[in-house]
Scaffold this motif. Structure first.
Motif, PDB file in Angstrom:
ATOM      1  N   TRP A 138       0.686  -1.262   0.093  1.00 33.57           N
ATOM      2  CA  TRP A 138       0.121   0.037   0.143  1.00 33.57           C
ATOM      3  C   TRP A 138       0.960   1.351  -0.017  1.00 33.57           C
ATOM      4  O   TRP A 138       0.517   2.085  -0.717  1.00 33.57           O
ATOM      5  N   LEU A 139       1.814   1.472   0.671  1.00 36.33           N
ATOM      6  CA  LEU A 139       2.968   2.292   0.883  1.00 36.33           C
ATOM      7  C   LEU A 139       3.341   2.611  -0.557  1.00 36.33           C
ATOM      8  O   LEU A 139       3.758   3.659  -1.080  1.00 36.33           O
ATOM      9  N   THR A 140       3.760   1.417  -0.977  1.00 32.98           N
ATOM     10  CA  THR A 140       4.680   1.758  -2.472  1.00 32.98           C
ATOM     11  C   THR A 140       3.559   2.094  -3.394  1.00 32.98           C
ATOM     12  O   THR A 140       4.048   3.094  -4.309  1.00 32.98           O
ATOM     13  N   THR A 141       2.465   1.813  -3.556  1.00 29.64           N
ATOM     14  CA  THR A 141       1.372   2.104  -4.361  1.00 29.64           C
ATOM     15  C   THR A 141       1.274   3.724  -4.169  1.00 29.64           C
ATOM     16  O   THR A 141       0.948   4.595  -5.269  1.00 29.64           O
ATOM     17  N   LEU A 142       1.252   3.949  -2.969  1.00 30.36           N
ATOM     18  CA  LEU A 142       0.928   5.522  -2.723  1.00 30.36           C
ATOM     19  C   LEU A 142       1.961   6.404  -3.106  1.00 30.36           C
ATOM     20  O   LEU A 142       1.706   7.564  -3.492  1.00 30.36           O
ATOM     21  N   GLU A 143       3.338   5.992  -3.312  1.00 25.36           N
ATOM     22  CA  GLU A 143       4.617   6.985  -3.754  1.00 25.36           C
ATOM     23  C   GLU A 143       4.471   6.852  -5.380  1.00 25.36           C
ATOM     24  O   GLU A 143       4.970   7.786  -5.902  1.00 25.36           O
ATOM     25  N   VAL A 144       3.461   6.149  -6.057  1.00 24.04           N
ATOM     26  CA  VAL A 144       3.184   6.047  -7.528  1.00 24.04           C
ATOM     27  C   VAL A 144       4.618   6.270  -8.035  1.00 24.04           C
ATOM     28  O   VAL A 144       5.130   6.884  -9.062  1.00 24.04           O
ATOM     29  N   PRO A 145       5.518   4.982  -7.912  1.00 25.45           N
ATOM     30  CA  PRO A 145       6.543   4.750  -8.659  1.00 25.45           C
ATOM     31  C   PRO A 145       6.233   4.810 -10.298  1.00 25.45           C
ATOM     32  O   PRO A 145       5.323   4.342 -10.743  1.00 25.45           O
TER      33      PRO A 145
END
Length: 832
Positions: A477-484
């Motif tokens: 969820w946190l990685t998706t929030l960062e929008v790589p």
């Protein structure tokens, strides 16, 4: 709804498998196809199906469309589109419900829109040169298939754009070296020949091979290069062969067919299983040495003087209470079993094993680098990924700042939650120990220490497994929030967050037992208390190494059995997610094998047994249960390598501190060579025990039953280096404490530098690139230079001929242009 969707997906997969079935006796004597619908071919029986796309179709009842060829002109397509739009806008029947009719009209509009988009997409595929064929008459109602064939010219064109390496006609025969290392390698290869699978990765399987060197995996790479994202890729690999030589438990003793795995699943999955195989292979010598160290402890347990002194009832040593008020005085002889068991893991061979495992980690990393380089060369990955970072979209600091702040705050919060749970388990141990001491049941009081150790370790295991699943979801969820902006960036960030959270979750209770328990206790009469009246825990007289061993054993076996095996069987995952999850759990296992191996020499053996089972279990799931993914290229294991290298460096320091501060190795050496009157270990136990006058207990902390042993106690002993109560500085740290502390720190420094120096020497001694591969790469560079030189020489000769013909041209041929040689840049595809 989920069950229905899964059932439909299985039906589609089964239908696509019809295109994967082998072709036998396809042509008649006259060359006409006998079975136009059989095998991975178009209806003409000549063009192979490279991809299959499935789509939803809406058909009127009782009408089935026949298979159609894409020979329609644009005029027919526009006419069909206009008729469809006209039919969707037909006037409503007066007898129908207006709401139902409007809903049906909206449904028809969406279906028409999907069909128009699909037709537009198919037109784009045709413009790229691909050949298509529809199959709407399959056995699944409402599902159509689009078969795609990539002609030779399309593959050559895309190979030019992608600089895809192909085999050359000229092959250099590189002779192997004659040094000792090469001879040893050849000898090992001959000895292990029966362990290799009966698979030739280069031979064609049940499906006819192509007449050109573009294999299936290279075709998939070309077709998936931005053309479309969802497809059923066909293959040249027999599933039966994969199962028999890889996924079957009967071949657990054999090497994996890595070439076949890569050919079917792609380089990314192939590298994962190649790394897992190298890691498992390297665990064999580590497990053998660990078993030898354990057997040495078993053989010398009866000759260990400190444990013999503890078990000798003639010493009659009375120990101070282990808890306030509820606990009473106890005899040191009751710790005999723990002392003897501790010697199995805490003996002089442990230091040798720690040094061996530090060098083992370096050898493993070097072996994997060489293996990875060999695979990169064989799989044509040496130049892959060099321009990969050019397509990244840079974000401004203001765009990233909120997401990064959220990530940092959540990561810190999750780590704090882990610490809080570990502290809760500590309070559980303290309270349950006091409760068992005041229990009236003799069975409860018979073995309090073992009960508390085991139950606390099981509670830690359950918490670790639960938090692992929660942390994995939070990290995603946190990685998706960062929008790589790239898949590689997303994967690296996800892996880093997941690893940090899972590493802290798994190793926090272990670090507490190794370095903190028994250090912040205080002394009788002046103990350290937390949360009011909870007295901090003490180690057993033989040290905390035994409890650390129990915690490691339960955590390692529990995670491998429950999380890595049982969860894998019961919980379905995607192929890519499955690979990432299991790569993480192996990395955590690698940490347990290397970081605290000084306290648990049998860890490599348990890891080896688990990996042997896990490889075949993973293989069976990849072959039998998971849908084959689109083949993805990768030249290495990515960020995992840096994590492994970091763990191997930290392992040296951690093992140095474990030997120095957790075990009694340094105090024994200091006593034997400094304080022992005869140079032996006799008297060591008495040397490690300090005296305490029971009259100095704080009010309310003295035992409720002071006559528990049957006689009054004036002096009790406790494990510490402090001045006796009759000295000028009672209960202060003695000079022996400072001497041992200095020796501990000196050992850490010497151990770390010696092992690091040996590791660097091994790293320098072993080249990263095998000699035969480096020679082959050098020869190929020479070959490419020769080809370019010949090309340039041909251009110069052609220009010279042209100039001479222009200067001496005859009138009759003045209007004729001389023939010019066709020249094009040398590419990898042109070398075929």
């Amino acid at each position: 709804a989920t069950t229905a969707t899964s059932k439909k997906a299985r039906e589609i997969d089964e239908s696509v498998n019809e295109y994967r079935s082998p072709m036998k006796n396809l042509y008649a004597d006259d060359g006409s196809p006998l079975y136009p619908q059989l095998g991975p071919y178009f209806s003409d029986g000549r063009r192979r199906v490279d991809y299959v796309l499935a789509y939803h179709i809406q058909k009127p009842s009782g009408i089935r469309r026949q298979s159609s060829r894409f020979g329609d002109t644009n005029f027919i397509r526009r006419l069909r589109r206009s008729l469809s739009m006209r039919s969707s806008r037909a006037p409503l029947q007066p007898k129908e419900d207006p709401e139902i009719a409007a809903q049906e009209q909206r449904t028809d509009y969406h279906e028409d829109d999907k069909r128009f988009r699909r037709e537009e997409f198919e037109e784009n595929l045709l413009e790229t040169g691909l050949e298509l064929e529809k199959d709407d008459g399959c056995k699944i109602p409402g599902i159509g298939f689009l078969k795609i064939h990539a002609p030779w010219n399309v593959l050559c064109r895309e190979a030019e754009f992608m600089k895809l390496k192909m085999p050359t006609k000229k092959v250099y025969d590189v002779k192997q070296g004659s040094n000792v290392v090469e001879k040893i390698r050849l000898f090992i290869h001959k000895v292990t020949a029966p362990l290799h699978p009966k698979v030739d990765a280069n031979r064609p399987d049940s499906v006819k091979s192509l007449s050109h060197p573009f294999s299936r995996e290279k075709q998939h790479l070309l077709l998936a290069n931005g053309v479309y994202t969802s497809a059923y890729p066909l293959h040249d690999v027999s599933m039966t062969l994969l199962y028999e030589e890889w996924a079957s438990y009967s071949v657990f003793y054999k090497y994996q067919p890595i070439g076949l795995i890569r050919k079917y699943f792609g380089e990314k999955v192939g590298l994962y299983f190649a790394w897992l195989g190298v890691y498992t292979q390297m665990l064999i010598p580590a497990a053998i040495v660990g078993v030898i160290v354990f057997l040495y402890g078993c053989a010398t347990v009866d000759d260990n003087i400190p444990s013999m002194e503890i078990c000798d009832p003639r010493n009659n040593i009375t120990m101070c209470p282990l808890c306030d008020h509820a606990c009473s005085y106890w005899k040191l002889v009751t710790a005999c079993g723990t002392a003897r068991a501790s010697h199995l893991f805490d003996n002089p061979a442990t230091v040798f094993f720690s040094i061996f495992m530090a060098l083992w980690a370096v050898l493993f990393m070097e072996h994997w680098k060489r293996r990875q380089m060999r695979l990169n060369y064989i799989w044509d990955l040496t130049g892959f990924g060099e321009e990969e970072e050019d397509e990244k979209v840079k974000l401004t600091c203001t765009d990233r700042l909120p997401a990064y702040l959220t990530t940092v705050v959540m990561m810190c919060f999750m780590i704090a939650v882990t610490f809080a749970i570990v502290f809760g388990v500590i309070l559980y141990r303290i309270s349950i120990k006091a409760a068992l001491h005041i229990s009236t049941y003799p069975a409860a009081r018979s073995n309090i220490r073992a009960t508390v150790k085991t139950t606390a370790a099981i509670i830690n295991l359950i918490v670790i497994i639960i938090l692992d699943e929660i942390y994995a979801s939070i990290a995603r969820w946190l990685t998706t929030l960062e929008v790589p902006k790239t898949d590689k960036s997303f994967e690296e960030r996800l892996i880093f967050k997941t690893f940090i959270l899972k590493f802290v979750n798994a190793f926090t209770p272990i670090v507490y037992l190794a370095f903190f328990r028994g250090r912040l206790v205080g002394r009788p009469g002046n103990y350290l208390y937390v949360v009011g009246s909870y007295r901090m825990e003490e180690c057993a007289h033989a040290g905390c190494l035994m409890e650390l061993c129990i915690q490691l054993c339960i955590t390692m076996l529990g995670k491998q059995l429950i999380q890595n095996n049982l969860f894998e069987i019961g919980i379905p995952t995607q192929a890519e997610q499955h690979r990432s999850l299991h790569m993480g759990s192996v990395i955590i296992q690698f940490g347990m094998v290397t970081l605290f191996v000084a306290s648990f020499p049998l860890a490599p053996l348990f890891a080896l047994l688990n990996n042997i089972i896990e490889i075949r279990l993973d293989a069976k799931k990849f072959v039998m249960e998971l849908r084959r993914p689109i083949a993805a290229k990768a030249k290495d294991i990515g960020i995992w390598y840096n994590l492994l290298r970091g763990l191997s460096k930290v392992a040296v320091i951690v093992n140095a501190f474990v030997i120095s501060f957790t075990s009694d190795f340094i105090p024994r050496l200091v006593y034997q060579y400094t304080y022992s009157p005869d140079g032996t270990m006799h008297g060591f136990i008495n040397h490690t025990l300090s005296y305490f006058n029971v009259s100095d207990f704080q009010p309310g902390t003295d035992p409720l039953q002071p006559m528990h042993l049957g006689y009054p106690v004036d002096m009790c002993r406790y494990k510490d280096y402090r001045e006796p109560p009759w000295s000028n500085t009672p209960y202060e740290l003695s000079k022996e404490f400072w001497a041992i502390l200095a020796a501990r720190l000196a050992f850490v420094i010497v151990f770390q530098n010696v092992v690091m120096l040996m590791s660097d020497f091994v790293d320098w001694l072993i080249p990263d690139i095998p000699k035969d591969i480096s020679l082959q790469i050098h020869k190929e560079k020479i070959l490419m230079v020769e080809l370019f030189m010949k090309e340039e020489q041909g251009k110069r000769l052609a220009a010279r001929d042209k100039d001479s013909q222009d200067n001496y041209t005859s009138p009759s041929s003045a209007n004729e242009s001389p023939p010019q040689p066709r020249s094009r840049p040398i590419s990898h595809a042109n070398c075929c």
